[in-house]
Design a protein around this motif. Sequence first.
Motif, PDB file in Angstrom:
ATOM      1  N   PRO A 148       0.839  -1.208   0.000  1.00 36.42           N
ATOM      2  CA  PRO A 148       0.000   0.000   0.000  1.00 36.42           C
ATOM      3  C   PRO A 148       0.869   1.251   0.000  1.00 36.42           C
ATOM      4  N   ASP A 149       0.463   2.234  -0.805  1.00 33.08           N
ATOM      5  CA  ASP A 149       1.225   3.480  -0.902  1.00 33.08           C
ATOM      6  C   ASP A 149       0.260   4.650  -1.098  1.00 33.08           C
ATOM      7  N   PRO A 150      -0.603   4.921  -0.103  1.00 34.63           N
ATOM      8  CA  PRO A 150      -1.610   5.975  -0.266  1.00 34.63           C
ATOM      9  C   PRO A 150      -0.972   7.332  -0.485  1.00 34.63           C
ATOM     10  N   ARG A 151      -1.643   8.147  -1.282  1.00 30.58           N
ATOM     11  CA  ARG A 151      -1.137   9.472  -1.625  1.00 30.58           C
ATOM     12  C   ARG A 151      -2.181  10.545  -1.303  1.00 30.58           C
ATOM     13  N   ILE A 152      -1.704  11.792  -1.169  1.00 33.60           N
ATOM     14  CA  ILE A 152      -2.608  12.921  -1.006  1.00 33.60           C
ATOM     15  C   ILE A 152      -3.292  13.176  -2.351  1.00 33.60           C
ATOM     16  N   PRO A 153      -4.622  13.278  -2.397  1.00 35.84           N
ATOM     17  CA  PRO A 153      -5.315  13.556  -3.664  1.00 35.84           C
ATOM     18  C   PRO A 153      -4.846  14.873  -4.276  1.00 35.84           C
ATOM     19  N   LYS A 154      -4.833  14.922  -5.607  1.00 35.90           N
ATOM     20  CA  LYS A 154      -4.359  16.104  -6.323  1.00 35.90           C
ATOM     21  C   LYS A 154      -5.454  16.716  -7.181  1.00 35.90           C
ATOM     22  N   ASN A 155      -5.296  18.006  -7.423  1.00 34.20           N
ATOM     23  CA  ASN A 155      -6.172  18.716  -8.351  1.00 34.20           C
ATOM     24  C   ASN A 155      -5.825  18.262  -9.766  1.00 34.20           C
ATOM     25  N   PRO A 156      -6.739  17.636 -10.503  1.00 29.04           N
ATOM     26  CA  PRO A 156      -6.407  17.113 -11.833  1.00 29.04           C
ATOM     27  C   PRO A 156      -6.064  18.202 -12.843  1.00 29.04           C
ATOM     28  N   TYR A 157      -6.457  19.451 -12.574  1.00 31.63           N
ATOM     29  CA  TYR A 157      -6.178  20.535 -13.513  1.00 31.63           C
ATOM     30  C   TYR A 157      -4.791  21.127 -13.306  1.00 31.63           C
ATOM     31  N   THR A 158      -4.249  21.015 -12.097  1.00 29.89           N
ATOM     32  CA  THR A 158      -2.934  21.612 -11.803  1.00 29.89           C
ATOM     33  C   THR A 158      -1.895  20.574 -11.385  1.00 29.89           C
ATOM     34  N   ASN A 159      -2.354  19.366 -11.069  1.00 33.35           N
ATOM     35  CA  ASN A 159      -1.478  18.292 -10.578  1.00 33.35           C
ATOM     36  C   ASN A 159      -0.793  18.681  -9.259  1.00 33.35           C
ATOM     37  N   LYS A 160      -1.433  19.529  -8.483  1.00 35.38           N
ATOM     38  CA  LYS A 160      -0.916  19.911  -7.174  1.00 35.38           C
ATOM     39  C   LYS A 160      -1.817  19.322  -6.094  1.00 35.38           C
ATOM     40  N   SER A 161      -1.202  18.899  -5.012  1.00 34.55           N
ATOM     41  CA  SER A 161      -1.955  18.250  -3.937  1.00 34.55           C
ATOM     42  C   SER A 161      -2.955  19.216  -3.301  1.00 34.55           C
ATOM     43  N   PHE A 162      -4.128  18.688  -2.974  1.00 36.24           N
ATOM     44  CA  PHE A 162      -5.105  19.489  -2.252  1.00 36.24           C
ATOM     45  C   PHE A 162      -4.600  19.758  -0.835  1.00 36.24           C
ATOM     46  N   LYS A 163      -4.904  20.931  -0.319  1.00 42.19           N
ATOM     47  CA  LYS A 163      -4.607  21.244   1.071  1.00 42.19           C
ATOM     48  C   LYS A 163      -5.628  20.549   1.973  1.00 42.19           C
ATOM     49  N   LYS A 164      -5.298  20.463   3.241  1.00 43.68           N
ATOM     50  CA  LYS A 164      -6.203  19.787   4.173  1.00 43.68           C
ATOM     51  C   LYS A 164      -7.563  20.477   4.242  1.00 43.68           C
ATOM     52  N   TYR A 165      -7.563  21.813   4.190  1.00 40.02           N
ATOM     53  CA  TYR A 165      -8.849  22.503   4.273  1.00 40.02           C
ATOM     54  C   TYR A 165      -9.713  22.192   3.053  1.00 40.02           C
ATOM     55  N   ASN A 166      -9.078  21.957   1.880  1.00 42.47           N
ATOM     56  CA  ASN A 166      -9.835  21.541   0.705  1.00 42.47           C
ATOM     57  C   ASN A 166     -10.500  20.188   0.944  1.00 42.47           C
ATOM     58  N   LEU A 167      -9.731  19.268   1.524  1.00 36.72           N
ATOM     59  CA  LEU A 167     -10.248  17.927   1.764  1.00 36.72           C
ATOM     60  C   LEU A 167     -11.371  17.940   2.801  1.00 36.72           C
ATOM     61  N   TYR A 168     -11.233  18.786   3.820  1.00 34.32           N
ATOM     62  CA  TYR A 168     -12.309  18.911   4.802  1.00 34.32           C
ATOM     63  C   TYR A 168     -13.564  19.492   4.150  1.00 34.32           C
ATOM     64  N   ASN A 169     -13.395  20.498   3.302  1.00 36.33           N
ATOM     65  CA  ASN A 169     -14.544  21.093   2.612  1.00 36.33           C
ATOM     66  C   ASN A 169     -15.246  20.064   1.728  1.00 36.33           C
ATOM     67  N   ILE A 170     -14.454  19.236   1.059  1.00 37.90           N
ATOM     68  CA  ILE A 170     -15.030  18.185   0.212  1.00 37.90           C
ATOM     69  C   ILE A 170     -15.826  17.203   1.066  1.00 37.90           C
ATOM     70  N   TYR A 171     -15.225  16.769   2.167  1.00 43.81           N
ATOM     71  CA  TYR A 171     -15.886  15.784   3.031  1.00 43.81           C
ATOM     72  C   TYR A 171     -17.223  16.311   3.556  1.00 43.81           C
ATOM     73  N   PHE A 172     -17.207  17.530   4.096  1.00 42.32           N
ATOM     74  CA  PHE A 172     -18.442  18.070   4.676  1.00 42.32           C
ATOM     75  C   PHE A 172     -19.490  18.354   3.601  1.00 42.32           C
ATOM     76  N   HIS A 173     -19.045  18.756   2.413  1.00 41.05           N
ATOM     77  CA  HIS A 173     -20.009  18.982   1.326  1.00 41.05           C
ATOM     78  C   HIS A 173     -20.683  17.662   0.934  1.00 41.05           C
ATOM     79  N   ILE A 174     -19.890  16.594   0.823  1.00 41.97           N
ATOM     80  CA  ILE A 174     -20.462  15.289   0.479  1.00 41.97           C
ATOM     81  C   ILE A 174     -21.446  14.833   1.554  1.00 41.97           C
ATOM     82  N   ARG A 175     -21.064  15.028   2.799  1.00 38.94           N
ATOM     83  CA  ARG A 175     -21.886  14.509   3.902  1.00 38.94           C
ATOM     84  C   ARG A 175     -23.191  15.268   4.083  1.00 38.94           C
ATOM     85  N   PHE A 176     -23.149  16.594   3.967  1.00 42.66           N
ATOM     86  CA  PHE A 176     -24.323  17.388   4.324  1.00 42.66           C
ATOM     87  C   PHE A 176     -25.095  17.942   3.125  1.00 42.66           C
ATOM     88  N   ASN A 177     -24.498  17.939   1.947  1.00 42.31           N
ATOM     89  CA  ASN A 177     -25.173  18.559   0.795  1.00 42.31           C
ATOM     90  C   ASN A 177     -25.515  17.587  -0.328  1.00 42.31           C
TER      91      ASN A 177
END
Length: 325
Positions: A148-177
Amino acid sequence: MTPTSWTLKALMENNKKMPVEKQFLNILHEDQTFYKNLFLGYKNKFEKLQKMILNNDFLTKAQKEKGLDLFCKTQKINNICKKFYNKLKYRITPFADITTDLVGNSFDDIKDNNIIILIQDNRKYKFRVSDLINIITMKLKYSTGLTPDPRIPKNPYTNKSFKKYNLYNIYFHIRFNTSFIISNIISSAFISGFDINKFEELIYPQLKDFAIKNYIENASTNAIYREILSMMARNKRLFQNRTFNLDPPREFKLLALQKMKNVYSYYIIYISSCNTITKRKAHRTFIKNAEEFIKNNPKFGRKIVRIIRSRYCPSSIEDIEDDED
């Protein structure tokens, strides 16, 4: 005079030509810098509060309560400033020139709750929620071979890793919206604070099983064929001392993989899985499938040696792999 008041006065005088939104952004940025400097030398402000005030034996109970009250008020003001700063930043940040999701569907045809906007590198990016779920899951399940070699998800348009606050925003949006059910692997990443090392430690056995499955499905023909040779060498009695050619034609390798898929798949699970119950079940299934393979393919892989005699060559030997049942 509070940090905000003197910063506000100084910056407003020096930035009269600057748009109002950007003036406030600079003011709040300077204010946050001042606030952070109060806690230099400590991992976080709560650690300093604990050591400098709450656990300070030289302070009276009243002084500790006053210090804690001051800290809470400062926290409240700082959080208000941060919230205001983020709203202004979101307001003036331009959108990236993207009008479709990752499969080419226009955002105009997608429901608003299935779209999320993330800020990265001073640009706003629109994403379809299902695209982000696939990206995050793929990166968290990433493996190298059987490891196993898990990686930080990246923005497919820039190939730069998402920041933690981006990942938290994604998680809460999926859960509540949205109506999407959050998978166990994404929930585990959230519980780990999106720290890859903690995440890997938390569900390593599950990640190992994902790596095994990915290896069985996507490994090269040569890699799987070597696994088959190793399997037969380690289980000579089970395979009745049968062996295959070390370097046969590619056609024979493909045929061997096709006929023995149910055998080597469970063998790899048996020798690689971290789950004791999974290993035990895979071992039983491996033995059963190997016995059926030997029974149904008694001649598969045997080598036939034919002596060819001719006028110009008294004798020669031809090796043939028998791929018939």
